[in-house]
Motif scaffolding. Structure first.
Motif, short mmCIF file in Angstrom:
data_model
loop_
_atom_site.label_atom_id
_atom_site.label_comp_id
_atom_site.label_asym_id
_atom_site.label_seq_id
_atom_site.Cartn_x
_atom_site.Cartn_y
_atom_site.Cartn_z
N GLN A 223 0.81 -1.22 0.00
CA GLN A 223 0.00 0.00 0.00
C GLN A 223 0.85 1.29 0.00
O GLN A 223 0.54 2.22 -0.73
CB GLN A 223 -0.96 -0.02 1.19
CG GLN A 223 -1.88 1.18 1.31
CD GLN A 223 -2.99 1.21 0.27
OE1 GLN A 223 -3.13 0.29 -0.52
NE2 GLN A 223 -3.76 2.26 0.26
N PRO A 224 1.95 1.37 0.77
CA PRO A 224 2.71 2.63 0.76
C PRO A 224 3.49 2.87 -0.53
O PRO A 224 3.94 3.99 -0.76
CB PRO A 224 3.69 2.47 1.93
CG PRO A 224 3.23 1.29 2.70
CD PRO A 224 2.50 0.42 1.76
N TYR A 234 -7.05 -0.12 -4.10
CA TYR A 234 -6.46 -1.35 -3.54
C TYR A 234 -6.30 -2.41 -4.64
O TYR A 234 -6.47 -3.60 -4.42
CB TYR A 234 -7.32 -1.88 -2.37
CG TYR A 234 -7.50 -0.81 -1.33
CD1 TYR A 234 -6.57 -0.65 -0.33
CD2 TYR A 234 -8.55 0.10 -1.42
CE1 TYR A 234 -6.67 0.39 0.59
CE2 TYR A 234 -8.66 1.14 -0.51
CZ TYR A 234 -7.73 1.27 0.49
OH TYR A 234 -7.83 2.31 1.37
N TRP A 235 -5.92 -1.92 -5.81
CA TRP A 235 -5.74 -2.80 -6.98
C TRP A 235 -4.63 -3.82 -6.73
O TRP A 235 -4.70 -4.95 -7.21
CB TRP A 235 -5.39 -1.93 -8.20
CG TRP A 235 -5.51 -2.66 -9.49
CD1 TRP A 235 -4.52 -3.25 -10.19
CD2 TRP A 235 -6.72 -2.92 -10.22
NE1 TRP A 235 -5.01 -3.84 -11.32
CE2 TRP A 235 -6.37 -3.66 -11.37
CE3 TRP A 235 -8.06 -2.59 -10.02
CZ2 TRP A 235 -7.30 -4.08 -12.30
CZ3 TRP A 235 -9.00 -3.00 -10.96
CH2 TRP A 235 -8.61 -3.74 -12.09
N TRP A 236 -3.62 -3.41 -5.94
CA TRP A 236 -2.48 -4.31 -5.67
C TRP A 236 -2.91 -5.54 -4.88
O TRP A 236 -2.18 -6.52 -4.81
CB TRP A 236 -1.38 -3.55 -4.92
CG TRP A 236 -1.79 -3.05 -3.57
CD1 TRP A 236 -2.40 -1.87 -3.30
CD2 TRP A 236 -1.66 -3.72 -2.32
NE1 TRP A 236 -2.66 -1.75 -1.96
CE2 TRP A 236 -2.21 -2.88 -1.33
CE3 TRP A 236 -1.13 -4.96 -1.93
CZ2 TRP A 236 -2.24 -3.23 0.02
CZ3 TRP A 236 -1.16 -5.31 -0.59
CH2 TRP A 236 -1.71 -4.45 0.36
N MET A 237 -4.11 -5.50 -4.27
CA MET A 237 -4.62 -6.66 -3.51
C MET A 237 -5.23 -7.72 -4.42
O MET A 237 -5.50 -8.84 -3.96
CB MET A 237 -5.70 -6.19 -2.53
CG MET A 237 -5.19 -5.44 -1.32
SD MET A 237 -4.48 -6.51 -0.06
CE MET A 237 -5.92 -7.36 0.56
N ASN A 238 -5.48 -7.38 -5.67
CA ASN A 238 -6.16 -8.33 -6.59
C ASN A 238 -5.52 -9.71 -6.63
O ASN A 238 -6.22 -10.72 -6.47
CB ASN A 238 -6.23 -7.76 -8.01
CG ASN A 238 -7.31 -6.69 -8.12
OD1 ASN A 238 -7.99 -6.39 -7.15
ND2 ASN A 238 -7.46 -6.11 -9.29
N SER A 1174 -7.81 -5.62 6.92
CA SER A 1174 -8.37 -4.27 6.75
C SER A 1174 -8.32 -3.84 5.29
O SER A 1174 -9.29 -3.29 4.76
CB SER A 1174 -7.57 -3.30 7.62
OG SER A 1174 -7.84 -1.99 7.23
N ALA A 1175 -7.18 -4.11 4.63
CA ALA A 1175 -7.05 -3.75 3.21
C ALA A 1175 -8.04 -4.54 2.35
O ALA A 1175 -8.60 -4.01 1.38
CB ALA A 1175 -5.62 -4.00 2.73
#
Length: 1488
Positions: A223-224, A234-238, A1174-1175
């Motif tokens: 996230q950072p 939060y695309w990086w969580m896909n 949480s993310a």
């Protein structure tokens, strides 16, 4: 030319001078617009080949690995400016299209350059992203040229507008001016990149590596580091969330946290802020403020979150305002001719434009809201990590007297860790609400006043006046929850006792008595739960009913007080505003409650941090004052970190205790010398006085003395654990201060090892507990295990020395093996003495004094004698003689010990049992997991289990719940339909008052009543289900056969009664209520929109598909992350409690930094899981919110472009208001579904136990024991029957067969001429008595323990106590027979407990008494009493003794000898001894 021009010409064909340049090229507006196309075309021409050709070869690497990620300077600013640019381009396109609508022919130049600008801006950010991920800044030159060209061409256009007097009052001028500013700023950002990175125009370009975290492939929380768009969505969580569908998310998968989020970094920040206050205040005694420290360390993210929150709240009001505009415009004819030339005004009066604005406002509002949530949660987690590290550091420095004198209990420390830090974390989550909510409420009230006048104030006052009621309910809820917890703890305590003593309860047929006792406590708990359910339903009711009441009061007041007719636009905009207003007021009570709790938590934390620390004379242990410099140099900036060494090793220096320069000793042969020592445990009175001793180097020193004379205190005084009043402790100078931590670990020569009197184990493997942080040396490890004779026990463990043991689950506590001789000979005299170790031994076993090189005898806190045994023999004859007497007595006991070699086997058997049950539990857990993972990873709602749960609640309650829910939502829709009908009506005010108002009032009243009924039915249904499930579970378990308890681990059964019952009691009902409410709200909203604009149904299909996939992926990932969060929390809490318990050991070994490091790792692991969870929640909410925004846009456009919109604008308002509610509730549907799925697992587990077969209380069944005919004589014929045999021969199984607890499949047992199989179990077991090997007492009174059935008189009880030699002891207790027995009878010795069991058997007055190895775990004196009592008091009854020592049945008239489950010999003891080859005589010989 004009006649031949195509209808879609660039400059239009309605004027002849469209293409004329006679007045100068730049004076032709169309040409200037064409000029503005040039930069956009240039950019597309340059970047498309690079994007599609250059990166085409990398198409397989769509997921570029994050270690190449690098942000250029001004990264975030560029993204914000680009998004602003896109928005202004959308406005420019809209303005151009509206202007074009007023022309006779189409003028493409009015909107085409804007459209191309939009595409170019989108391309620019995609292009930039690709360059950034590949770290190839030279290609940014194309963007620099584009911004320069775009800035120049737009400036020309603005200059020309100014020249032709097109000023700020015109929208197109404002748009162009904004574009000039944005292009200028983007150009400045690009110049800044060139200035910093020097990639062009400079000879030495700057080489930059990615941040430290991104070079570490273990860091997965990105996230950072990702770009702004990925941050917001939060695309990086896909990959993680979608990957969970194939494989479960494990700890390895979520990796480590970035350095800035780790507990150590945050601890250092908080500690600095805390210490800074200490240095800056005038009064050094004044405690620093924790609040100020928190603000200084975490203030910036809190302010950032609050800013996001303010923006989100303000954007939230765009919804009602846009509804107002759209409905107002649709109510009139939109072909407004009077303002055709003023495009800037007509643009905002276009309903389509308003619909798009509403959509954008919703998207932005939700993005800001989720960003605010994320930042507060991240800050809250960082704060918790910092506080945990702060508390842990303090624990390691706590004065020992604080712990031992009870000033600081283990419970208080656990509360600080588990409760107070979480309270502060939750407060931080909610604190932006504290200042955002008042602003939101004020804004809402102002807008309502603007729409409806004074009547709105009356409606708003209803909401405000009812807010304190909500606060009152919230407070009551917290209180009720507390009392419920107390009852729950009490019930669990009783249940645990029942399960631990289940064998005894079944043997004595007391199941129902104890079952009723649990049911009594459960009834109290349910009464408390009923109150809790009532307050919960009131809270839900208030939240649902307040908006209805406010709307009712407002509109009725408006109808009577205002002459103006209420129009649909105002009515539905007000309705939307009321919905906005209710949320902050409902949350306010929660926030205030958490604020109060946070104040209390900070006070407790402050007191703890100010508590006494270990004194200055703790130099032996290290003066644990803090040095942070070592860490700061690593953590100040990422560049300082040494890549070759992993971070955790560099942190070994983290707050290493600084060792004081050791004091030189007077004589080098003493390892430790204490001179004139007076030591205390915190009171002013000294515990140890006038201590002058020396401990010789490399020799064995023994400290002896009576119980409580201060032997252990002397050791702790030497270790610096006690407070020194005067005197000093000197240790020999071994240059320890020069040693590094690593050296200290590898060269243990001069270190201290300390074995406390009370054993202390870590939650770790056996091997880890033995090595205790030292490097593993196989040869040495083997030697240590042999010296301690641990190998036979390790061999019994399921995974050998890799078996996990620990303070919560310590099977070794059962192994009080009589191996002290072996330990003395092999361990101390050989292993340590051969190694020339200095050994100090505190012992009661005086026979070992002959081995001592030096003896210190203590009495009443001071040294009585010091010297060798010979010295004491010569100088203090009286003391020596006293010792000799005691030694003789101990030698006799030792003979008894050697006789009891079977004791070791017995205890090892206990160990094996303890571990097989644990292994069974682990296997059960593993099977559970395997079962889950072997299937395709689909998250299915367990419908069957849901139905089981609902049916447990009763069909009537379920029917009431479903019907009331449906009816309530139907009435809610009816209220809003009636409002649409009313406001669209053109009739006069009198008609409104007489017709519309009464119906509206009745509907609102019905809605309020139904709100109450629905909230109550759900809670009561949940309560009924909880009552039935617990009742059935308790009855099933307590009546299950004994083999069920042998194969099912106790922990597993207890979990059903604790965690699972708690979920069923308190968590499922609110989740179910929230799920049904949000689902029905969404369905009714979609139904209303579809009714108003049927064309919306076409758009609904793709939206439903998208929603299905979002929830499908989320639910699987959410469950995994929730499991990870739960499973990483327990080790962290255990680490804190085990540290507090083993404080002296950790400090003696000087392992503080190793334990700190472990704590930091455990905290970071838990925080990682929590942050990912949480993310994942933000990932879901952003997507469902965007879906909701699309629903609003679709509904608005369907209404605007639909054919009949002019007919009823009220319905349009209704549809849009409902569409807005969908945005709020879509994510709750998914979140509640995910929660319910996890919670239903509890019902499933409870149900799995409900299928357990009960014991056959009527007749019989069979399997295990073959019993050949051998009569056991009845009363009057024989007094004592002995049963013996080797371990595992079937002795105990026979005793259970008498009670019909093992299945008999051949032969029969006849007592008094009756086949026991034909008797009901209760009758059979109530006529027999048994005394088990382990004495079992229950918490309650002595009377209850002797006679739970309350059949015996007091005289009978006193008689039984007298027989058991306990009468005098019980009389001396306060309360006599009603004296308190604590849990497990811990307030009595083991021997006393066994005597109580004897008294209990006597009270029973049964004709047969069975003693199952009853003397195995008691001392000699008690055993003598027991044997004597049995011979006299039970002389008129048959006593069957199952013996572990054959010597105890040598007097028996009849002996049964078993081998491998078969009776091999049956005769009198004398008769069997006479036969030399008999197994009995062999057993007697080997045991003597």
């Amino acid at each position: 030319m004009s006649s031949a021009s195509p209808p879609l010409s660039f400059c239009g064909n309605d004027r002849n001078d469209s293409y004329s340049v006679e007045d100068g090229v730049l004076n032709n507006g169309c040409f200037v617009d064409a000029l503005n196309l040039v930069p956009h075309v240039f950019l597309l021409f340059i970047t498309f080949p690079i994007l599609f050709i250059g990166w085409g070869s990398q198409s397989s690497k769509v997921q570029i690995h994050h270690n190449t990620w690098l942000h250029f300077p001004g990264h975030n600013m560029r993204w914000i400016l680009t998004f602003s640019l896109l928005f202004v381009h959308v406005c420019e396109i809209a303005e151009g299209i509206v202007s074009n609508g007023h022309m006779e022919t189409n003028h493409l130049h009015l909107f085409m350059p804007a459209f191309m600008g939009f595409i170019a801006a989108t391309t620019s950010v995609i292009y930039y992203h690709n360059i950034e991920t590949s770290n190839f800044p030279k290609l940014l030159l194309a963007l620099f040229i584009y911004w320069v060209l775009a800035f120049i061409t737009k400036s020309i256009k603005l200059w020309k507008y100014a020249e032709y007097k097109v000023g700020i009052q015109h929208l197109r001028f404002c748009i162009t001016a904004l574009l000039v500013i944005l292009y200028g700023l983007l150009m400045a950002v690009e110049i800044n990149v060139i200035r910093v990175r020097k990639y062009v125009f400079f000879t030495n370009p700057q080489k930059v590596k990615p941040p430290e975290d991104l070079q570490d492939l273990g860091v997965r929380f990105l996230q950072p580091f990702v770009n702004l768009l990925s941050k917001a969505t939060y695309w990086w969580m896909n990959p993680l969330i979608m990957g969970a569908h194939k494989r479960p998310i494990e700890l390895k998968k979520i990796g480590k946290l970035p350095i800035a989020m780790r507990a150590l970094t945050n601890y250092l920040n908080l500690k600095d802020a805390y210490e800074e206050q200490r240095h800056n205040v005038d009064d050094p005694e004044k405690a620093p403020s924790i609040w100020k420290s928190i603000y200084r360390a975490f203030g910036r993210p809190i302010l950032l979150s609050s800013t996001f929150r303010y923006l989100a709240d303000l954007l939230g009001f765009a919804g009602p305002l846009c509804i107002l505009g759209i409905v107002k415009r649709l109510g009139k004819d939109e072909s407004m001719t009077e303002q055709q030339d003023k495009v800037s005004l007509t643009l905002l009066q276009k309903t389509t434009v308003l619909a798009v604005l509403l959509f954008l406002a919703l998207v932005l509002q939700r993005t800001f809201l989720q960003a605010s949530y994320y930042v507060t949660i991240e800050t809250g987690i960082n704060l918790r990590g910092a506080l945990l590290a702060m508390i842990y550091n303090k624990i390691l420095r706590l004065s020992t007297s604080n712990m031992s004198m009870g000033e600081m209990t283990l419970g208080q420390i656990n509360n600080l860790v588990a409760i107070e830090t979480n309270q502060l974390m939750w407060f931080l989550f909610l604190c932006p609400n504290l200042w955002a909510m008042p602003v939101q409420i004020i804004m809402g009230v102002i807008l309502l006043y603007y729409l409806l006048g004074p009547s709105a104030m009356i409606g708003a006052s209803v909401i405000v006046l009812l807010a304190p009621v909500q606060y009152f309910i919230a407070t009551k809820l917290a209180d009720t929850q507390k009392s419920t917890l107390d009852y729950s703890t009490d019930r669990l305590k009783k249940t645990t006792e029942i399960l631990k003593g289940i064998k005894l309860l079944k043997l004595y047929a007391w199941e129902n008595i104890f079952c009723n006792s649990v049911e009594e406590t459960r009834t109290k708990e349910l009464t408390s739960l009923r109150t809790f359910a009532l307050y919960t339903s009131m809270s839900i009711f208030m939240n649902a009913a307040i908006p209805i009441a406010a709307v009712l009061v407002t509109f009725v007041t408006h109808a009577y007080n205002s002459d103006a007719r209420l129009n649909p636009a105002e009515a539905f905009a007000s309705l939307a505003l009321f919905h906005i207003l209710v949320t902050p007021l409902f949350l306010l009570s929660t926030v205030v409650r958490f604020a109060v709790k946070a104040l209390v938590s900070v006070q407790k934390l402050g007191e703890f941090l100010q508590s006494d620390e270990i004194g200055d004379d703790s130099w032996r242990n290290g003066d644990v004052s803090v040095s942070l410099e070592s860490c700061k140099k690593h953590l100040g900036g990422t560049k300082a970190l040494n890549r070759k060494q992993p971070l955790r090793y560099q942190l070994d220096s983290y707050e290493q205790p600084i060792r004081r320069q050791l004091r030189p000793t007077e004589s080098e042969d003493a390892a430790v010398k204490v001179s004139n020592g007076f030591f205390t445990w915190g009171s002013n009175l000294s515990t140890l006085s006038d201590i002058n001793i020396r401990i010789p180097t490399g020799q064995l020193t023994m400290i002896v003395g009576q119980v409580g004379c201060g032997k252990s205190s002397l050791l702790l005084a030497m270790l610096g654990e006690m407070q020194t009043i005067s005197g000093r402790v000197c240790w020999s100078n071994v240059h320890e201060t020069e040693m590094s931590f690593e050296a200290d670990r590898s060269k243990n020569r001069n270190s201290v090892a300390y074995a406390a009197q009370k054993s202390w184990l870590l939650n770790a493997t056996v091997e880890d507990n033995i090595t205790f942080g030292s490097p593993f040396n196989k040869q040495r490890y083997k030697a240590v295990i042999d010296a301690c004779s641990l190998q036979p026990d390790i061999d019994l463990l399921p995974f050998g020395d890799q078996t996990e043991i620990g303070e919560r689950d310590d099977p070794f506590s059962a192994l009080d093996i009589h191996l002290s001789d072996h330990l003395m000979q092999e361990g101390i005299l050989k292993f340590l003495q051969d190694d020339k170790r200095t050994v100090v031994l505190v012992t009661h076993k005086l026979q070992y004094l002959i081995h001592a090189d030096w003896i210190i005898a203590m009495k009443d806190g001071s040294v009585l004698r010091e010297g060798t045994l010979k010295d004491i023999q010569n100088n203090d004859v009286e003391l020596y003689e006293h010792w000799k007497t005691l030694m003789n007595r101990q030698d006799q006991e030792l003979e008894k010990d050697t006789e009891e070699d079977s004791q070791t086997a017995l205890e090892r058997k206990t160990l094996r049992r303890a571990f097989y049950s644990r292994e069974a539990k682990n296997q059960a857990d593993d099977e559970d997991h395997t079962h889950t993972f072997s299937e395709p990873r689909r998250s299915k709602i367990p419908w069957k289990v849901c139905w089981r749960y609902l049916s447990s609640g009763g069909f009537l309650m379920v029917a009431m719940m479903v019907s009331s829910k449906l009816l309530k939502h139907s009435v809610m829709v009816a209220i809003d339909f009636w409002l649409a009908n009313w406001t669209s009506s053109l009739q006069n005010s009198a008609r409104h008052r007489s017709y519309y108002v009464p119906v509206f009032s009745i509907l609102c009243g019905a809605g309020i009543i139904l709100c109450l009924i629905t909230s109550l039915t759900v809670e009561l249904m949940g309560l009924a289900a909880a009552t039935n499930l617990h009742h059935n579970l308790l009855n099933k378990i307590i009546h299950a056969p004994i083999r069920f308890f042998d194969i099912t681990p106790l922990g597993q059964i207890l979990n059903r009664f604790s965690a699972d019952t708690n979920i069923i009691d308190q968590h499922i009902p609110p989740t179910l209520e929230s799920l049904t409410r949000s689902t029905l709200l969404c369905l009714s909203a979609i139904g209303v929109i579809a009714y108003v604009t049927p064309v919306f149904l076409f758009a609904l299909v793709p939206l439903t598909v998208a929603f299905y996939f979002i929830q499908k992926y989320f639910r699987v990932a959410s469950r995994d992350l929730q499991d990870l969060d739960d499973s990483t929390q327990l080790p962290l809490l255990c680490h804190f409690s085990e540290t507090a318990e083993g404080l002296t050991t950790i400090r003696a070994f000087r392992h503080e930094s190793r334990f700190k490091q472990r704590m930091l790792e455990l905290t970071d692991t838990n925080n990682t899981a929590y942050l990912f969870l949480s993310a994942a929640n933000r990932w879901l909410e952003v997507r469902t919110d965007y879906l909701g925004a699309v629903i609003v846009l679709t509904a608005a456009l369907a209404a605007i472009w639909g054919p009949n919109y002019v007919l009823d604008s009220g319905l349009v308002g209704l549809g849009l208001t409902y569409a807005l509610t969908v945005t709020n509730y879509l994510n709750w549907v998914v979140r509640n579904l995910a929660d319910l799925e996890v919670q239903m697992a509890a019902v499933k587990k409870v149900n799995s136990f409900l299928s357990t077969e009960s014991e056959n209380y009527e007749g019989s069944i069979g399997t295990v024991l073959r019993i050949p005919v051998c009569p056991i004589y009845g009363p009057g014929q024989s007094d004592l029957v002995g049963i013996c045999g080797r371990t595992g021969s079937g002795k105990s199984s026979l005793s259970l067969a008498f009670f019909n607890m093992v299945d008999i499949f051949e032969g029969k047992i006849i007592i008094d001429g009756i086949d026991i199989c034909k008797l009901p179990l209760q009758t059979l077991r109530s006529r027999l008595s048994i005394i088990l090997q382990d004495p079992i007492l229950f918490s309650g009174s002595i009377r209850f323990n002797l006679d739970p059935e309350r059949k015996c008189t007091d005289d009978g009880l006193w008689e039984a106590l007298e027989i058991a030699q306990l009468k005098n002891m019980v009389k001396a207790l306060p309360g006599g027979l009603d004296a308190v027995v604590t849990e497990g009878g811990e307030n009595f010795s083991v021997g006393q407990r066994q005597l109580f069991c004897l008294a209990r058997a006597f009270v029973r007055k049964s004709s047969i008494l069975i003693m199952d190895e009853a003397t195995a775990s008691i001392d000699m004196a008690t055993e003598n009493i027991l044997q004597k009592v049995v011979m006299t008091a039970f002389s008129d009854r048959t006593v069957v003794t199952i013996a572990h020592l054959v010597s105890s049945i040598l007097e028996a008239e009849q002996v049964l000898v078993f081998s491998s489950g078969i009776l091999v010999e049956c005769d009198s003891a004398a008769g069997l001894l006479a036969q030399e080859g008999s197994l009995f005589s062999v057993l007697v010989r080997t045991h003597k």
